[in-house]
Design a protein around this motif. Structure first.
Motif, PDB file in Angstrom:
ATOM      1  N   LEU A 187       0.841  -1.202   0.000  1.00 45.71           N
ATOM      2  CA  LEU A 187       0.000   0.000   0.000  1.00 45.71           C
ATOM      3  C   LEU A 187       0.874   1.249   0.000  1.00 45.71           C
ATOM      4  CD1 LEU A 187      -3.172   0.551   2.163  1.00 45.71           C
ATOM      5  CD2 LEU A 187      -1.440   2.342   2.007  1.00 45.71           C
ATOM      6  N   ASP A 188       0.612   2.138  -0.954  1.00 48.03           N
ATOM      7  CA  ASP A 188       1.365   3.388  -1.072  1.00 48.03           C
ATOM      8  C   ASP A 188       0.370   4.545  -1.154  1.00 48.03           C
ATOM      9  OD1 ASP A 188       4.262   4.531  -1.978  1.00 48.03           O
ATOM     10  OD2 ASP A 188       2.660   5.570  -3.046  1.00 48.03           O
ATOM     11  N   LEU A 189       0.563   5.558  -0.314  1.00 50.36           N
ATOM     12  CA  LEU A 189      -0.343   6.702  -0.334  1.00 50.36           C
ATOM     13  C   LEU A 189      -0.168   7.483  -1.634  1.00 50.36           C
ATOM     14  CD1 LEU A 189      -0.005   8.008   3.335  1.00 50.36           C
ATOM     15  CD2 LEU A 189      -1.632   6.350   2.397  1.00 50.36           C
ATOM     16  N   ASP A 190      -1.262   7.955  -2.192  1.00 42.65           N
ATOM     17  CA  ASP A 190      -1.228   8.672  -3.467  1.00 42.65           C
ATOM     18  C   ASP A 190      -0.779  10.117  -3.263  1.00 42.65           C
ATOM     19  OD1 ASP A 190      -2.104   6.462  -4.848  1.00 42.65           O
ATOM     20  OD2 ASP A 190      -4.219   7.013  -4.688  1.00 42.65           O
ATOM     21  N   ARG A 191       0.224  10.508  -4.037  1.00 44.09           N
ATOM     22  CA  ARG A 191       0.736  11.880  -4.054  1.00 44.09           C
ATOM     23  C   ARG A 191       1.100  12.388  -2.657  1.00 44.09           C
ATOM     24  NH1 ARG A 191      -3.694  12.116  -7.847  1.00 44.09           N
ATOM     25  NH2 ARG A 191      -2.905  12.328  -9.972  1.00 44.09           N
ATOM     26  N   PHE A 192       1.628  11.506  -1.829  1.00 37.84           N
ATOM     27  CA  PHE A 192       1.984  11.922  -0.471  1.00 37.84           C
ATOM     28  C   PHE A 192       3.131  12.934  -0.486  1.00 37.84           C
ATOM     29  CE2 PHE A 192       4.435  11.366   3.467  1.00 37.84           C
ATOM     30  CZ  PHE A 192       3.461  11.726   4.392  1.00 37.84           C
ATOM     31  N   LYS A 193       4.021  12.829  -1.471  1.00 33.76           N
ATOM     32  CA  LYS A 193       5.130  13.778  -1.546  1.00 33.76           C
ATOM     33  C   LYS A 193       4.621  15.214  -1.689  1.00 33.76           C
ATOM     34  CE  LYS A 193       9.733  14.239  -3.556  1.00 33.76           C
ATOM     35  NZ  LYS A 193       9.733  15.713  -3.568  1.00 33.76           N
ATOM     36  N   ASN A 194       3.460  15.371  -2.344  1.00 30.76           N
ATOM     37  CA  ASN A 194       2.877  16.706  -2.446  1.00 30.76           C
ATOM     38  C   ASN A 194       2.574  17.287  -1.070  1.00 30.76           C
ATOM     39  OD1 ASN A 194       2.966  16.211  -5.145  1.00 30.76           O
ATOM     40  ND2 ASN A 194       0.764  16.197  -5.483  1.00 30.76           N
ATOM     41  N   ILE A 195       2.105  16.436  -0.170  1.00 34.84           N
ATOM     42  CA  ILE A 195       1.785  16.887   1.190  1.00 34.84           C
ATOM     43  C   ILE A 195       3.054  17.336   1.897  1.00 34.84           C
ATOM     44  CG2 ILE A 195       0.935  16.138   3.454  1.00 34.84           C
ATOM     45  CD1 ILE A 195      -1.027  14.317   1.993  1.00 34.84           C
ATOM     46  N   PHE A 223     -10.686  12.820   7.854  1.00 41.35           N
ATOM     47  CA  PHE A 223      -9.892  12.851   9.080  1.00 41.35           C
ATOM     48  C   PHE A 223     -10.613  13.655  10.155  1.00 41.35           C
ATOM     49  CE2 PHE A 223      -6.524  11.895   6.042  1.00 41.35           C
ATOM     50  CZ  PHE A 223      -5.822  10.918   6.726  1.00 41.35           C
ATOM     51  N   GLN A 224     -10.370  13.267  11.386  1.00 43.96           N
ATOM     52  CA  GLN A 224     -10.875  14.016  12.524  1.00 43.96           C
ATOM     53  C   GLN A 224      -9.756  14.900  13.070  1.00 43.96           C
ATOM     54  OE1 GLN A 224     -14.135  13.776  13.308  1.00 43.96           O
ATOM     55  NE2 GLN A 224     -14.277  12.340  11.577  1.00 43.96           N
ATOM     56  N   GLY A 225     -10.130  15.988  13.695  1.00 46.74           N
ATOM     57  CA  GLY A 225      -9.109  16.869  14.264  1.00 46.74           C
ATOM     58  C   GLY A 225      -8.900  18.096  13.400  1.00 46.74           C
ATOM     59  N   GLU A 226      -8.608  19.185  14.040  1.00 44.82           N
ATOM     60  CA  GLU A 226      -8.529  20.478  13.367  1.00 44.82           C
ATOM     61  C   GLU A 226      -7.444  20.514  12.295  1.00 44.82           C
ATOM     62  OE1 GLU A 226      -9.759  24.150  12.404  1.00 44.82           O
ATOM     63  OE2 GLU A 226     -10.677  22.868  13.943  1.00 44.82           O
ATOM     64  N   ARG A 227      -6.274  19.968  12.588  1.00 42.84           N
ATOM     65  CA  ARG A 227      -5.135  20.125  11.676  1.00 42.84           C
ATOM     66  C   ARG A 227      -5.303  19.324  10.387  1.00 42.84           C
ATOM     67  NH1 ARG A 227       0.795  20.111  13.901  1.00 42.84           N
ATOM     68  NH2 ARG A 227       0.978  21.002  11.809  1.00 42.84           N
ATOM     69  N   LEU A 228      -6.001  18.194  10.459  1.00 39.75           N
ATOM     70  CA  LEU A 228      -6.141  17.340   9.280  1.00 39.75           C
ATOM     71  C   LEU A 228      -7.479  17.526   8.570  1.00 39.75           C
ATOM     72  CD1 LEU A 228      -4.592  13.983  10.571  1.00 39.75           C
ATOM     73  CD2 LEU A 228      -3.498  15.801   9.282  1.00 39.75           C
ATOM     74  N   ARG A 229      -8.304  18.437   9.063  1.00 36.15           N
ATOM     75  CA  ARG A 229      -9.616  18.627   8.465  1.00 36.15           C
ATOM     76  C   ARG A 229      -9.475  19.117   7.030  1.00 36.15           C
ATOM     77  NH1 ARG A 229     -13.292  22.108  12.105  1.00 36.15           N
ATOM     78  NH2 ARG A 229     -12.931  20.277  13.429  1.00 36.15           N
ATOM     79  N   ASP A 230     -10.390  18.643   6.171  1.00 31.38           N
ATOM     80  CA  ASP A 230     -10.434  19.004   4.747  1.00 31.38           C
ATOM     81  C   ASP A 230      -9.321  18.357   3.923  1.00 31.38           C
ATOM     82  OD1 ASP A 230     -12.673  20.622   5.008  1.00 31.38           O
ATOM     83  OD2 ASP A 230     -11.483  22.390   5.474  1.00 31.38           O
ATOM     84  N   LEU A 231      -8.530  17.487   4.549  1.00 28.55           N
ATOM     85  CA  LEU A 231      -7.466  16.809   3.799  1.00 28.55           C
ATOM     86  C   LEU A 231      -7.986  15.474   3.274  1.00 28.55           C
ATOM     87  CD1 LEU A 231      -4.392  16.852   3.033  1.00 28.55           C
ATOM     88  CD2 LEU A 231      -4.055  15.381   5.020  1.00 28.55           C
ATOM     89  N   TYR A 232      -7.796  15.240   1.987  1.00 25.67           N
ATOM     90  CA  TYR A 232      -8.176  13.970   1.375  1.00 25.67           C
ATOM     91  C   TYR A 232      -6.906  13.185   1.051  1.00 25.67           C
ATOM     92  CZ  TYR A 232      -9.506  10.593  -2.177  1.00 25.67           C
ATOM     93  OH  TYR A 232      -9.651   9.428  -2.884  1.00 25.67           O
ATOM     94  N   VAL A 233      -6.873  11.935   1.452  1.00 26.90           N
ATOM     95  CA  VAL A 233      -5.740  11.063   1.156  1.00 26.90           C
ATOM     96  C   VAL A 233      -6.273   9.783   0.522  1.00 26.90           C
ATOM     97  CG1 VAL A 233      -3.801   9.747   2.093  1.00 26.90           C
ATOM     98  CG2 VAL A 233      -4.383  11.974   3.072  1.00 26.90           C
ATOM     99  N   GLY A 234      -5.705   9.416  -0.594  1.00 26.53           N
ATOM    100  CA  GLY A 234      -6.038   8.151  -1.240  1.00 26.53           C
ATOM    101  C   GLY A 234      -4.833   7.237  -1.217  1.00 26.53           C
ATOM    102  N   ALA A 235      -5.014   6.021  -1.703  1.00 25.95           N
ATOM    103  CA  ALA A 235      -3.920   5.056  -1.711  1.00 25.95           C
ATOM    104  C   ALA A 235      -4.060   4.132  -2.914  1.00 25.95           C
ATOM    105  CB  ALA A 235      -3.898   4.237  -0.419  1.00 25.95           C
TER     106      ALA A 235
END
Length: 459
Positions: free
Chosen positions: A49-57, A125-137
Motif C-alpha cells: 500500500l502506497d499513499l497517493d501523491r503523499f510527496k505533495n503533502i 480525518f478528525q481533528g482540526e489540523r487534518l480537516r479538509d485533507l483527502y488522502v487516497g492510496a
C-alpha cells in the motif's frame, strides 16, 4: 530489567512513528508465514500500500504535517486489522499487509479486503489540523505461491502491481501479473531518460487550437508538452507525465512549458498575428508548490507576455488535494493577472459549492462527456447541465475532444463558447500553427460544409 529488554525489543521491531511493525520485522514474519503456508499447503497474500501523491503533502505542508498524516493512517490500519492479518510500515508512505489463512479461492476475499482498506483510508480525518485533507492510496497484491515463493519476490511483485494501480488512476488496487515485471522495468527506463531530457532540451511544445463555437475562428491555444527521446522517438504524454508527477520532475517541466509557450505567444503578437489566449496546465504537484505564484509571475515577466493573455488549467483533484488553502492560492493567481480554468470538469468532485467559492473564469468539459453526444441521452443531459451551471455563474465554457459536426452543432445549440479537438485539428508544432494563423483560416459555421473561411471575415 525485563521492562528495558521489552522496550529495546519493541524499538528493534516496530516503527517509531506509527507503532506498526517495521521492515525487518515484517520481512521475518513474512518468511515464517511462507514456511507455514507451504507446510499446510495454504495460500497467502501480500498487499503493498502506497499513499497517493503523499510527496505533495510533504512538499507543500511540511514533513511534520506529513508525519501527522502517516501516524493517522497507521492508526487506521492498526485499528481495523483482524485475524490472520499482519500490518507494518516499510518506510516513507509505504505500508505492507500480510494476509494468512486464506480460503481455497482467495481472489474474492483479498479483493474485498483491498476495497475495505481503500475505503478506510479515504474516510475524512478528525481533528482540526487534518480537516479538509483527502488522502487516497494505491494497492498492489501478490499471492503465494503463484507470484513468488519467498518474501523478497512477493514484496517486489506486489510493488510492481502497486505501480500498475497508480497507472490505472490511483485510489485502486491491482493484482500482480508477469507482464507487470516488464512494465516496471520499462518505467525505470523512462524515469532515467526523463531526468536527462530537460537538460538536453528534448521537450517540445505543441499548440492545439481553441476555436470559437459561433465564429469558427481560432481564439486561443493550449500548450501541450511532447518528448522526443533520442532512443525511442516521440514519447506520448500518457507514458511520461505520470512518472514525472511521481518523481517531482513535473514541476521543472511545467515551468519550462509555461516559459517556452509564453515566449512563443509573445513572438506571434510581435509579428502582428491575431492575439491568442494561451492555456497552460498546472499539474497537481505544481499547484501545491509554495512558490507557485512567484514562479508564474517570473516566467511571464521573462517572456514579456501580459498575464491577461494566460489561462491556467487546474484539475478538480488538485483543488481538493490542497483543501482549505486552495481558495487563497487561486486568489493570489488571480491577483497576478492570469485567468483560471477548471480542467476535466465532471470527472472528479464536481460541486456547485466550490465553483461559487473559487475565483474561476472558465469551466472545461471533459472529452468523456462529449464523445457520445448527441446520441447518448445521459451524456447529453450531463453536458447540458454543466453548460447551464457555468452560464448561471458567468463562466466561459470550453469543450474538449470535439471530433465531428454533430457534436459541434449540439454545443452551439447549448451555448458553449469554445471547443477544441480533431474536428478543427490536433496539437501542432509552433511553425505549423503559425502557418495556420497566417493563412487566416477558420471552420465554416454551416454544419453542412467543410470549407475553411479566413478569420478576416469576422465582423
Amino acid at each position: 530489567m525485563r521492562e528495558n529488554q521489552e522496550q529495546l525489543t519493541r524499538q528493534a521491531t516496530h516503527d517509531s512513528l506509527t507503532g506498526l511493525q517495521n521492515r525487518p520485522a515484517l520481512q521475518q514474519h513474512l518468511e515464517r508465514a511462507i514456511v507455514s503456508a507451504r507446510q499446510a499447503r495454504e495460500r497467502l497474500a501480500v498487499l503493498f500500500l502506497d499513499l497517493d501523491r503523499f510527496k505533495n503533502i510533504n512538499d507543500s505542508l511540511g514533513h511534520p504535517f506529513g508525519d501527522l498524516v502517516l501516524r493517522a493512517i497507521g492508526e487506521r490500519l492498526r485499528d481495523r486489522h483482524g485475524h490472520g492479518e499482519t500490518v507494518g510500515r516499510l518506510g516513507g508512505d509505504e505500508f505492507l499487509i500480510v494476509l494468512e489463512d486464506l480460503p481455497e479461492n482467495p481472489i474474492a476475499h483479498v479483493t474485498a479486503h483491498a476495497e475495505s482498506l481503500l475505503e478506510s483510508i479515504a474516510e475524512p480525518f478528525q481533528g482540526e489540523r487534518l480537516r479538509d485533507l483527502y488522502v487516497g492510496a494505491s494497492i498492489g497484491i501478490s499471492l503465494f505461491p503463484e507470484d513468488g515463493t519467498d518474501g523478497a519476490a512477493l514484496i517486489k511483485n506486489a510493488d510492481a502491481a502497486m505501480y500498475q494501480a497508480k497507472a490505472k488512476g490511483r485510489n485502486t488496487f491491482c493484482f500482480y501479473t508477469q507482464a507487470l515485471t516488464k512494465a516496471a522495468k520499462s518505467r525505470l527506463t523512462v524515469e532515467s531518460h526523463l531526468r536527462r531530457a530537460l537538460e538536453n532540451e528534448e521537450f517540445e511544445v505543441f499548440y492545439q487550437p481553441q476555436v470559437g463555437v459561433e465564429s469558427g475562428a481560432i481564439v486561443g491555444v493550449e500548450a501541450l508538452v511532447r518528448w522526443r527521446d533520442p532512443d525511442h522517438g516521440m514519447v506520448l504524454p500518457g507514458r511520461f507525465i505520470p512518472i514525472a508527477e511521481d518523481t517531482g520532475l513535473i514541476t521543472s517541466i511545467g515551468e519550462w512549458v509555461l516559459g517556452r509557450a509564453a515566449r512563443q505567444v509573445r513572438a506571434w503578437q510581435s509579428a502582428g498575428l491575431p492575439p491568442l489566449r494561451l492555456t497552460v496546465n498546472l499539474s497537481p504537484r505544481q499547484f501545491l508548490q509554495p512558490n507557485l505564484v512567484q514562479s508564474i509571475r517570473d516566467g511571464l515577466a521573462q517572456a514579456g507576455l501580459d498575464p491577461r493573455w494566460v489561462e491556467l488549467e487546474i484539475t478538480e483533484t488538485a483543488l481538493m488535494q490542497q483543501g482549505s488553502d486552495a481558495p487563497a492560492t487561486l486568489r493570489q493567481l488571480k491577483d497576478a493577472g492570469v485567468r483560471l480554468a477548471i480542467d476535466d470538469f465532471g470527472t472528479g468532485y464536481s460541486s456547485l459549492s466550490y465553483l461559487k467559492r473559487f475565483p474561476l473564469d472558465t469551466l472545461k468539459i471533459d472529452r468523456c462527456f462529449i464523445r457520445d453526444v448527441p446520441n447518448d441521452s445521459s451524456d447529453v443531459e450531463i453536458t447540458t447541465t454543466i453548460i447551464a451551471m457555468a452560464r448561471s455563474l458567468h463562466l466561459k465554457v470550453v469543450a474538449e475532444g470535439v471530433e465531428n459536426r454533430a457534436q459541434l452543432a449540439f454545443l452551439r445549440l447549448q451555448g458553449c463558447d469554445v471547443y477544441q479537438g480533431f474536428l478543427f485539428g490536433p496539437g501542432l508544432p509552433a511553425a505549423d500553427l503559425e502557418s495556420l494563423l497566417k493563412s487566416g483560416q477558420r471552420l465554416a459555421s454551416n454544419p453542412g460544409t467543410r470549407r475553411l473561411q479566413p478569420v478576416a471575415e469576422r465582423g
